[in-house]
Design an enzyme around this catalytic site. Structure first.
Site, PDB file in Angstrom:
ATOM      1  CB  CYS A   1      16.624   8.618   6.640  1.00  0.00           C
ATOM      2  SG  CYS A   1      17.455   8.908   5.065  1.00  0.00           S
TER       3      CYS A   1
ATOM      4  CD  GLU B   1      15.580   6.639   9.755  1.00  0.00           C
ATOM      5  OE1 GLU B   1      15.267   5.530   9.287  1.00  0.00           O
ATOM      6  OE2 GLU B   1      16.737   7.102   9.711  1.00  0.00           O
TER       7      GLU B   1
END
Length: 363
Positions: free
Chosen positions: A321, A355
């Site tokens: 992330c 991401e």
């Protein structure tokens, strides 16, 4: 751009800019063209949190610009939120404003929804919640047809349930997940589905070997990946997530997957035999033939010891992330591995956040 209201005409341009920026950032480690997974341009976010602005005997949803917490702006629409969130927002607000008991000292409201339309509402207060509040909240719950949960300092009142059930169609099969209020869940359901499908595609041909996963959460990746391997061992430190994962394993009929409540750092100590763990007394780590390790760490990335540990595995599936910390880890991991696949998942449209995923194979 204010995220409560977005111009969807700008979506492809902002995505192209992200892809160009990340392609350049990863150029030191791979010249592969990234596999890009776009988000729906609107109504993609399945959870939302709003501050509640109290003024003149009325409460409204509000947001604040970073660093300007005394200057709220009232939210009347939430374009990025799921259709279910947008459906519930005005109904909930009207009901709260019609009840002084529900409105008084309410300072935050949270919505948790699913792609299938399940929903949970959490009302958070600067006051202790009593039987009078509970009676009003039960009436609200019946009116909306949605479970309501109340929170205040050291208090949590569950009127019906504190979770939603998500159902994801992945490669022709439907997987069911219990997602508990307050625990981590993927905010963008369609991108979550894309990440799972991509991870599964990276694991073809692994049926005779085993998978190790760190930071497994509620089994989001683990459960759909289990059928790609002989056995799966996964770790997670959050007790709430581990309990949800165990329920999800049973709900999906997975029999070759075991979850351990260990942090990544603790598992590294265990596999290196630095110290024994009672939670591992029934597990013989040496009996596993791990061909692949999957990591989806917090924004801080992998610590030095965990990074060194995963470098021993033939294949590393690393979903992040935070591409910045993933790049820091790749500086070490690419000394022993090469990037075989590279993916970009637009989990957070109209922001700088993205991401990324890489499949690393031993050189």
């Amino acid at each position: 751009m204010a995220l409560h209201r977005v111009n969807t005409d700008d979506y492809q341009q902002q995505l192209d800019q992200k892809v160009a920026r990340l392609r350049e950032a990863y150029a030191s480690y791979t010249n592969l063209e990234p596999e890009v997974f776009p988000s729906p341009p609107s109504h993609y976010r399945l959870r939302a949190e709003f501050k509640m602005w109290q003024e003149g005997g009325r409460v409204d949803y509000a947001m604040y610009k970073q660093g300007e917490y005394k200057k709220p702006f009232v939210i009347e629409e939430f374009t990025v939120g799921s259709e279910r969130i947008n459906e519930l927002m005005p109904l909930l607000l009207e009901a709260i404003n019609n009840s002084e008991i529900l409105r008084k000292r309410l300072f935050c409201t949270e919505f948790l929804t699913t792609l299938g339309g399940d929903a949970l509402i959490t009302l958070i207060y600067h006051k202790q919640l009593d039987e009078i509040w509970e009676a009003e909240a039960r009436a609200l719950q019946e009116q909306l047809g949605v479970p309501v949960l109340g929170r205040s300092r050291k208090q949590k009142i569950v009127l019906d349930r504190d979770y939603v059930i998500e159902k994801l169609d992945i490669d022709g099969r439907t997987y069911e997940y219990k997602q508990v209020e307050g625990s981590f869940t993927q905010p963008n359901g369609e991108i979550c589905r894309s990440m799972i499908q991509w991870a599964r595609s990276c694991c073809e041909g692994s049926k005779e070997t085993d998978l190790l996963e760190l930071y497994c959460g509620n089994g989001n990746f683990t459960i759909p990946l289990a059928e790609k391997f002989r056995n799966v061992l996964a770790t997670e430190i959050s007790k709430v997530s581990v309990n949800a994962a165990q329920e999800n394993i049973a709900a999906n009929g997975v029999e070759n997957l075991h979850i351990l409540r260990l942090s990544a750092e603790e598992f590294t100590q265990a596999i290196d035999k630095v110290r024994p763990f009672r939670r591992l007394k029934d597990f013989d780590l040496d009996s596993y033939d791990f061909s692949t390790i999957l990591v989806d760490p917090p924004r801080a990335g992998l610590d030095t010891d965990t990074c060194a540990m995963i470098a021993r595995f033939p294949r590393i599936l690393y979903i992040s992330c935070n591409p910045e910390t993933q790049l820091e880890n790749l500086a070490e991991l690419t000394k022993t591995h090469k990037v075989e696949r590279f993916a970009i998942f637009d989990q957070f449209p109209y922001t700088d956040h993205t991401e990324s995923g890489v499949l690393l194979v031993k050189k």
